[in-house]
Write an enzyme that holds these catalytic residues in place. Structure first.
Site, PDB file in Angstrom:
ATOM      1  N   ASP A   9       0.807  -1.227   0.000  1.00 30.55           N
ATOM      2  CA  ASP A   9       0.000   0.000   0.000  1.00 30.55           C
ATOM      3  C   ASP A   9       0.845   1.285   0.000  1.00 30.55           C
ATOM      4  O   ASP A   9       1.512   1.606   0.986  1.00 30.55           O
ATOM      5  CB  ASP A   9      -0.932   0.043   1.217  1.00 30.55           C
ATOM      6  CG  ASP A   9      -1.869  -1.151   1.311  1.00 30.55           C
ATOM      7  OD1 ASP A   9      -1.488  -2.238   0.847  1.00 30.55           O
ATOM      8  OD2 ASP A   9      -2.970  -0.999   1.857  1.00 30.55           O
ATOM      9  N   GLU A  40      -4.234   1.941  -2.975  1.00 24.82           N
ATOM     10  CA  GLU A  40      -5.472   2.372  -2.314  1.00 24.82           C
ATOM     11  C   GLU A  40      -5.291   3.566  -1.379  1.00 24.82           C
ATOM     12  O   GLU A  40      -6.282   4.200  -1.014  1.00 24.82           O
ATOM     13  CB  GLU A  40      -6.122   1.210  -1.550  1.00 24.82           C
ATOM     14  CG  GLU A  40      -5.385   0.832  -0.269  1.00 24.82           C
ATOM     15  CD  GLU A  40      -6.304   0.260   0.806  1.00 24.82           C
ATOM     16  OE1 GLU A  40      -7.502   0.112   0.564  1.00 24.82           O
ATOM     17  OE2 GLU A  40      -5.783  -0.021   1.900  1.00 24.82           O
ATOM     18  N   ASN A  41      -4.052   3.863  -0.979  1.00 25.17           N
ATOM     19  CA  ASN A  41      -3.803   5.010  -0.102  1.00 25.17           C
ATOM     20  C   ASN A  41      -2.916   6.059  -0.766  1.00 25.17           C
ATOM     21  O   ASN A  41      -2.366   6.941  -0.098  1.00 25.17           O
ATOM     22  CB  ASN A  41      -3.117   4.562   1.202  1.00 25.17           C
ATOM     23  CG  ASN A  41      -3.863   3.461   1.912  1.00 25.17           C
ATOM     24  OD1 ASN A  41      -3.444   2.314   1.884  1.00 25.17           O
ATOM     25  ND2 ASN A  41      -4.973   3.804   2.535  1.00 25.17           N
ATOM     26  N   HIS A  69     -10.284   1.127   0.310  1.00 21.83           N
ATOM     27  CA  HIS A  69     -10.334   2.585   0.088  1.00 21.83           C
ATOM     28  C   HIS A  69     -10.582   2.950  -1.377  1.00 21.83           C
ATOM     29  O   HIS A  69     -10.415   4.115  -1.766  1.00 21.83           O
ATOM     30  CB  HIS A  69      -9.032   3.243   0.568  1.00 21.83           C
ATOM     31  CG  HIS A  69      -8.889   3.249   2.061  1.00 21.83           C
ATOM     32  ND1 HIS A  69      -9.673   4.034   2.882  1.00 21.83           N
ATOM     33  CD2 HIS A  69      -8.076   2.548   2.887  1.00 21.83           C
ATOM     34  CE1 HIS A  69      -9.342   3.821   4.146  1.00 21.83           C
ATOM     35  NE2 HIS A  69      -8.377   2.927   4.179  1.00 21.83           N
ATOM     36  N   HIS A 152      -6.556  -8.615   0.374  1.00 19.46           N
ATOM     37  CA  HIS A 152      -6.579  -7.336   1.083  1.00 19.46           C
ATOM     38  C   HIS A 152      -7.512  -7.509   2.278  1.00 19.46           C
ATOM     39  O   HIS A 152      -8.730  -7.444   2.146  1.00 19.46           O
ATOM     40  CB  HIS A 152      -7.086  -6.252   0.133  1.00 19.46           C
ATOM     41  CG  HIS A 152      -6.868  -4.876   0.653  1.00 19.46           C
ATOM     42  ND1 HIS A 152      -5.674  -4.204   0.513  1.00 19.46           N
ATOM     43  CD2 HIS A 152      -7.676  -4.038   1.339  1.00 19.46           C
ATOM     44  CE1 HIS A 152      -5.762  -3.017   1.077  1.00 19.46           C
ATOM     45  NE2 HIS A 152      -6.970  -2.894   1.589  1.00 19.46           N
ATOM     46  N   HIS A 177      -3.209  -4.398   3.331  1.00 17.54           N
ATOM     47  CA  HIS A 177      -4.225  -3.694   4.123  1.00 17.54           C
ATOM     48  C   HIS A 177      -3.766  -3.331   5.534  1.00 17.54           C
ATOM     49  O   HIS A 177      -4.070  -2.255   6.012  1.00 17.54           O
ATOM     50  CB  HIS A 177      -5.557  -4.450   4.193  1.00 17.54           C
ATOM     51  CG  HIS A 177      -6.571  -3.812   5.083  1.00 17.54           C
ATOM     52  ND1 HIS A 177      -7.191  -2.616   4.739  1.00 17.54           N
ATOM     53  CD2 HIS A 177      -7.070  -4.154   6.307  1.00 17.54           C
ATOM     54  CE1 HIS A 177      -8.035  -2.279   5.720  1.00 17.54           C
ATOM     55  NE2 HIS A 177      -7.967  -3.187   6.675  1.00 17.54           N
ATOM     56  N   HIS A 179      -0.791  -2.780   6.577  1.00 21.27           N
ATOM     57  CA  HIS A 179       0.317  -1.826   6.484  1.00 21.27           C
ATOM     58  C   HIS A 179       1.527  -2.207   7.320  1.00 21.27           C
ATOM     59  O   HIS A 179       2.473  -1.433   7.419  1.00 21.27           O
ATOM     60  CB  HIS A 179      -0.132  -0.408   6.876  1.00 21.27           C
ATOM     61  CG  HIS A 179      -1.027   0.239   5.874  1.00 21.27           C
ATOM     62  ND1 HIS A 179      -1.168   1.612   5.761  1.00 21.27           N
ATOM     63  CD2 HIS A 179      -1.848  -0.291   4.934  1.00 21.27           C
ATOM     64  CE1 HIS A 179      -2.028   1.896   4.807  1.00 21.27           C
ATOM     65  NE2 HIS A 179      -2.467   0.762   4.292  1.00 21.27           N
TER      66      HIS A 179
HETATM   67 FE   FE2 Z   1      -4.026   0.430   2.867  1.00 22.02          FE
HETATM   68 FE   FE2 Z   2      -7.094  -1.289   3.046  1.00 21.32          FE
END
Ligand code: FE2
Ligand code: FE2
Length: 264
Positions: A9, A40-41, A69, A152, A177, A179
């Site tokens: 991510d 996604e981030n 996200h 994820h 997900h 992190h």
């Molecule tokens: Fe994430």
């Molecule tokens: Fe996520």
């Protein structure tokens, strides 16, 4: 033997910048054939836009996946249909826009890529990830030489269970997900590379990439507030998977972590 790098991510500008600074050199040094990143981030810590995705592609990323996200940036739901190297989670409702998989090709080798969302402690409306993988693998039969699956999800149990469920059927099952990189990279007995979490690419002096103080304050008083992206201790985190196309199995699964300022 095809080799892929999956980047965990990407969080905000710090995550994008370290990819811009390091990816091309890393790619050459390690002899990487395919580069995939979870985006996604990537836009201010939450969601993605076409413009932000372009910065990742310009830096050498070839395929971008997403997670819970996926719809955080306004307008992305209309943009995504036009973005050919980006796929949204495959087990979202079929009414959702966007591709549910990608097929990458290098030197005649076709690598299919898709993400499934877990359902434990994740609030997205999604199909069973196990059955979604069965459905996707049936649909991809004959269209790819190997398949990369991203799980994820929040729960390590769900990720491990999916790894075992798909062992021998796909090249890799890699988690995202949470992190936080996990120390369990392996090749499962039937030849599937597995890792519970590839970690995030962004600032580690943080709580999951966000400034520490507002997150602590939220835990203390429960009041909503903004969580800006942090800046300190930026790292690129991911995993390298090597695949034996003749034996049809992964032969190596090695976590990769590069710190900003590390010598190349
Ligand atoms: Fe994430
Ligand atoms: Fe996520």
């Amino acid at each position: 033997m095809p080799k892929l790098l999956f980047i965990g991510d990407v969080v905000g500008r710090p995550g994008r910048e370290i990819i811009g600074d390091r990816l091309l050199r890393l790619r050459n040094k390690l002899g990487i054939d395919f580069v995939i990143a979870n985006g996604e981030n990537a836009a201010a810590g939450a969601g993605l836009t076409g413009a932000v995705a372009k910065t990742l592609f310009d830096a050498g990323v070839e395929a971008v996946t997403l997670g819970d996200h996926v719809w955080d940036q306004k307008g992305f739901e209309t943009e995504i249909a036009h973005l050919e190297q980006i796929c949204r989670p495959a087990n979202l409702p079929t009414a959702c826009p966007g591709r549910d998989h990608l097929i990458m090709e290098k030197n005649g080798f076709r690598l299919a890529v898709f993400t499934v969302l877990g359902r434990q402690y994740l609030g997205m409306k999604s199909e069973c990830p196990f059955l979604a993988c069965d459905r996707m693998l049936s649909a991809l039969a004959g269209r790819a030489d190997a398949v990369f699956v991203e799980i994820h999800a929040e729960a390590t149990s769900e990720k491990q269970a999916l790894g075992w469920y798909l062992d021998g059927r796909v090249a890799a099952v890699i988690g995202t997900h949470t992190h936080v990189p996990t120390a369990d990279a392996c090749v499962l007995p039937k030849g599937t590379a597995f890792l519970c979490d590839a970690g995030m690419t962004g600032p580690y002096a943080s709580v999951l990439g966000r400034l520490i103080e507002p997150v602590i304050a939220r835990f203390l008083d429960g009041m909503p507030r903004r969580f800006p992206v942090a800046e300190g201790d930026v790292r690129l985190s991911g995993v390298v998977v090597e695949y034996d196309a003749v034996a049809k199995r992964a032969v190596r699964c090695e976590p990769l972590m590069v710190r900003k300022g590390d010598p190349s």
